[in-house]
Design a protein around this motif. Sequence first.
Motif, PDB file in Angstrom:
ATOM      1  N   SER A  79       0.832  -1.206   0.000  1.00  0.00           N
ATOM      2  CA  SER A  79       0.000   0.000   0.000  1.00  0.00           C
ATOM      3  C   SER A  79       0.865   1.254   0.000  1.00  0.00           C
ATOM      4  O   SER A  79       0.527   2.250  -0.650  1.00  0.00           O
ATOM      5  N   ARG A  80       1.996   1.208   0.719  1.00  0.00           N
ATOM      6  CA  ARG A  80       2.891   2.364   0.708  1.00  0.00           C
ATOM      7  C   ARG A  80       3.494   2.563  -0.684  1.00  0.00           C
ATOM      8  O   ARG A  80       3.717   3.701  -1.107  1.00  0.00           O
ATOM      9  N   ALA A  81       3.742   1.452  -1.397  1.00  0.00           N
ATOM     10  CA  ALA A  81       4.277   1.555  -2.759  1.00  0.00           C
ATOM     11  C   ALA A  81       3.274   2.229  -3.686  1.00  0.00           C
ATOM     12  O   ALA A  81       3.644   3.043  -4.543  1.00  0.00           O
ATOM     13  N   VAL A  82       1.986   1.895  -3.528  1.00  0.00           N
ATOM     14  CA  VAL A  82       0.935   2.529  -4.331  1.00  0.00           C
ATOM     15  C   VAL A  82       0.919   4.029  -4.082  1.00  0.00           C
ATOM     16  O   VAL A  82       0.921   4.842  -5.023  1.00  0.00           O
ATOM     17  N   LEU A  83       0.916   4.423  -2.818  1.00  0.00           N
ATOM     18  CA  LEU A  83       0.847   5.840  -2.470  1.00  0.00           C
ATOM     19  C   LEU A  83       2.102   6.594  -2.929  1.00  0.00           C
ATOM     20  O   LEU A  83       2.011   7.720  -3.414  1.00  0.00           O
ATOM     21  N   ALA A  84       3.262   5.961  -2.777  1.00  0.00           N
ATOM     22  CA  ALA A  84       4.507   6.604  -3.206  1.00  0.00           C
ATOM     23  C   ALA A  84       4.524   6.804  -4.712  1.00  0.00           C
ATOM     24  O   ALA A  84       4.956   7.856  -5.205  1.00  0.00           O
ATOM     25  N   CYS A  85       4.046   5.813  -5.461  1.00  0.00           N
ATOM     26  CA  CYS A  85       4.003   5.903  -6.924  1.00  0.00           C
ATOM     27  C   CYS A  85       3.069   7.025  -7.364  1.00  0.00           C
ATOM     28  O   CYS A  85       3.404   7.826  -8.237  1.00  0.00           O
ATOM     29  N   LEU A  86       1.899   7.110  -6.753  1.00  0.00           N
ATOM     30  CA  LEU A  86       0.943   8.156  -7.085  1.00  0.00           C
ATOM     31  C   LEU A  86       1.469   9.539  -6.685  1.00  0.00           C
ATOM     32  O   LEU A  86       1.283  10.524  -7.401  1.00  0.00           O
ATOM     33  N   ASN A  87       2.146   9.599  -5.542  1.00  0.00           N
ATOM     34  CA  ASN A  87       2.631  10.878  -5.044  1.00  0.00           C
ATOM     35  C   ASN A  87       3.770  11.436  -5.893  1.00  0.00           C
ATOM     36  O   ASN A  87       3.933  12.656  -6.002  1.00  0.00           O
ATOM     37  N   SER A  88       4.551  10.545  -6.502  1.00  0.00           N
ATOM     38  CA  SER A  88       5.683  11.006  -7.303  1.00  0.00           C
ATOM     39  C   SER A  88       5.275  11.391  -8.722  1.00  0.00           C
ATOM     40  O   SER A  88       6.076  11.968  -9.465  1.00  0.00           O
ATOM     41  N   ALA A  89       4.029  11.080  -9.115  1.00  0.00           N
ATOM     42  CA  ALA A  89       3.570  11.373 -10.478  1.00  0.00           C
ATOM     43  C   ALA A  89       2.960  12.768 -10.563  1.00  0.00           C
ATOM     44  O   ALA A  89       2.352  13.248  -9.607  1.00  0.00           O
ATOM     45  N   ASP A  90       3.119  13.391 -11.710  1.00  0.00           N
ATOM     46  CA  ASP A  90       2.523  14.715 -11.930  1.00  0.00           C
ATOM     47  C   ASP A  90       1.023  14.623 -12.205  1.00  0.00           C
ATOM     48  O   ASP A  90       0.277  15.566 -11.955  1.00  0.00           O
ATOM     49  N   GLY A  91       0.584  13.483 -12.734  1.00  0.00           N
ATOM     50  CA  GLY A  91      -0.830  13.303 -13.047  1.00  0.00           C
ATOM     51  C   GLY A  91      -1.276  11.894 -12.713  1.00  0.00           C
ATOM     52  O   GLY A  91      -0.822  11.305 -11.731  1.00  0.00           O
ATOM     53  N   ALA A  92      -2.160  11.352 -13.548  1.00  0.00           N
ATOM     54  CA  ALA A  92      -2.707  10.020 -13.306  1.00  0.00           C
ATOM     55  C   ALA A  92      -1.689   8.932 -13.658  1.00  0.00           C
ATOM     56  O   ALA A  92      -0.835   9.113 -14.526  1.00  0.00           O
ATOM     57  N   VAL A  93      -1.795   7.801 -12.961  1.00  0.00           N
ATOM     58  CA  VAL A  93      -0.946   6.635 -13.200  1.00  0.00           C
ATOM     59  C   VAL A  93      -1.856   5.474 -13.580  1.00  0.00           C
ATOM     60  O   VAL A  93      -2.899   5.262 -12.952  1.00  0.00           O
ATOM     61  N   THR A  94      -1.496   4.719 -14.593  1.00  0.00           N
ATOM     62  CA  THR A  94      -2.341   3.617 -15.040  1.00  0.00           C
ATOM     63  C   THR A  94      -2.389   2.513 -13.998  1.00  0.00           C
ATOM     64  O   THR A  94      -1.420   2.293 -13.251  1.00  0.00           O
ATOM     65  N   PHE A  95      -3.523   1.798 -13.968  1.00  0.00           N
ATOM     66  CA  PHE A  95      -3.637   0.653 -13.079  1.00  0.00           C
ATOM     67  C   PHE A  95      -2.525  -0.351 -13.368  1.00  0.00           C
ATOM     68  O   PHE A  95      -1.956  -0.957 -12.450  1.00  0.00           O
ATOM     69  N   ALA A  96      -2.210  -0.550 -14.645  1.00  0.00           N
ATOM     70  CA  ALA A  96      -1.182  -1.518 -15.030  1.00  0.00           C
ATOM     71  C   ALA A  96       0.160  -1.167 -14.404  1.00  0.00           C
ATOM     72  O   ALA A  96       0.874  -2.039 -13.895  1.00  0.00           O
ATOM     73  N   SER A  97       0.508   0.113 -14.413  1.00  0.00           N
ATOM     74  CA  SER A  97       1.767   0.544 -13.820  1.00  0.00           C
ATOM     75  C   SER A  97       1.762   0.361 -12.306  1.00  0.00           C
ATOM     76  O   SER A  97       2.750  -0.099 -11.721  1.00  0.00           O
ATOM     77  N   LEU A  98       0.649   0.689 -11.662  1.00  0.00           N
ATOM     78  CA  LEU A  98       0.534   0.513 -10.218  1.00  0.00           C
ATOM     79  C   LEU A  98       0.594  -0.953  -9.834  1.00  0.00           C
ATOM     80  O   LEU A  98       1.254  -1.326  -8.857  1.00  0.00           O
ATOM     81  N   CYS A  99      -0.070  -1.797 -10.618  1.00  0.00           N
ATOM     82  CA  CYS A  99      -0.051  -3.236 -10.351  1.00  0.00           C
ATOM     83  C   CYS A  99       1.362  -3.795 -10.486  1.00  0.00           C
ATOM     84  O   CYS A  99       1.793  -4.637  -9.683  1.00  0.00           O
ATOM     85  N   ALA A 100       2.097  -3.327 -11.489  1.00  0.00           N
ATOM     86  CA  ALA A 100       3.472  -3.788 -11.693  1.00  0.00           C
ATOM     87  C   ALA A 100       4.358  -3.366 -10.518  1.00  0.00           C
ATOM     88  O   ALA A 100       5.206  -4.146 -10.048  1.00  0.00           O
ATOM     89  N   THR A 101       4.161  -2.134 -10.038  1.00  0.00           N
ATOM     90  CA  THR A 101       4.937  -1.643  -8.895  1.00  0.00           C
ATOM     91  C   THR A 101       4.657  -2.468  -7.655  1.00  0.00           C
ATOM     92  O   THR A 101       5.584  -2.877  -6.928  1.00  0.00           O
ATOM     93  N   VAL A 102       3.386  -2.728  -7.395  1.00  0.00           N
ATOM     94  CA  VAL A 102       3.007  -3.519  -6.225  1.00  0.00           C
ATOM     95  C   VAL A 102       3.570  -4.932  -6.323  1.00  0.00           C
ATOM     96  O   VAL A 102       4.101  -5.472  -5.350  1.00  0.00           O
ATOM     97  N   TRP A 103       3.488  -5.536  -7.505  1.00  0.00           N
ATOM     98  CA  TRP A 103       4.005  -6.892  -7.668  1.00  0.00           C
ATOM     99  C   TRP A 103       5.499  -6.943  -7.350  1.00  0.00           C
ATOM    100  O   TRP A 103       5.965  -7.849  -6.647  1.00  0.00           O
ATOM    101  N   ASP A 104       6.255  -5.998  -7.841  1.00  0.00           N
ATOM    102  CA  ASP A 104       7.695  -5.974  -7.582  1.00  0.00           C
ATOM    103  C   ASP A 104       7.984  -5.902  -6.085  1.00  0.00           C
ATOM    104  O   ASP A 104       8.916  -6.548  -5.594  1.00  0.00           O
TER     105      ASP A 104
END
Length: 410
Positions: free
Chosen positions: A135-160
């Motif tokens: 969950s922290r990875a999801v929030l960090a990924c969203l927080n570092s982005a200037d706009g929207a992040v695709t579900f696919a990218s978020l899912c890949a981050t969480v999986w890693d």
Amino acid sequence: MKSELVEQVRAFTEWVGAGRKLTQTGRLTLADAKTLVPLLGTGDVLEQTIGDHVYRTRSSEHLLDLMLVVECAKVARLVRKTGQRLVPVKKNQALLDDPQKLWLALFTGFDKLGPAFLHSGFGESLLRPEFAHGSRAVLACLNSADGAVTFASLCATVWDVVSAPYVVEDLTELQLEMARSTTDRDTEQTLDVLERLGVVVTHRNGSAELTELGRSGMRRLLGEPEPGDPIYQVKITLLEIEGLPVWRRVLVPAAIPLDRLHEVIQAAMGWENYHLHYFHDGETYYGEAEPELQYRDERKVRLDELVKPGGRLVYNYDFGDSWDHEILVEEVMVATSDERYPRCIAGQAACPPEDVGGTGGYARLIQILDDPGHPEHQDILGWLGLDDPDQFDPARFVLEEADQRLAART
């Protein structure tokens, strides 16, 4: 602010009143669950017909949306279980009259909520047992982005992140596919709950982004300062280094949590974050919340709670090489709107290589590099991946590079 989950938690806490009886297993009774589902509008299905069969819920623990509300109330310390009863925590009832503080309590405790709303048992994902990290990875990924992040990218981050503790290479193709799909499913479910909390907004094109409320919460979570907030000037010195001292001077929010300070030290010094670490204030050890280490959770402690200007803290990195750093708070200033924090403003000498063998091993490495006739000279060059000993300069420090690392990793 409007948050569906905040309103549900308030309504649930008011329903608990002076206390409610629980089952022998510590769950809400099914009769109470039948009252709460429509009262709170959770949408849980208590009974459904499939063909000629009627399936009825036999335990409130299977009503995941309701369980989420219950666990939220516990995380916010509005209610607690004592014996076979659920009772209010009287000293925290003032939160019910302050939606902003209640929201912040739920947001900062979000990483504890995964087991309440993610499926367990057959079909359980890797995200459920690793929810705090995922969950922290999801929030960090969203927080570092200037706009929207695709579900696919978020899912890949969480999986890693959540698959890292496991040997997934040994899974069959079918097992791996199942593990990936269930983790993707639960990542999207996590986004749904974050949306109910008002942290994110999801879009029909399969993407998500933080709301202004979510970004405000992330600033609080990360200890980022507002203009006028106190800033510490901190000198980080690597101890027991022979020859030229290795140190960095950084500006950090006084309220920075210790887990974030760890990231600042890693980036400013030039470490690669391969190993474990702890902080020590002379009495208590602080580190990652691992039960076997028995450290106080560094995420829940701020720098200004431990050290005032002129005070010191010890940071140890890599329990094998045991690199001790002195953290000295030199002075306090205030944040300005035109500066970025954390920021490296000065330093000296290169960071030692990882796994070099501590201070003694580092001194020996420098000695061998300076002696082309040493029998281990070529071996050390190969270990460092260098063609020439001059490619490693113990005195080298470039402020811009240190500050760039800090900006990229924090």
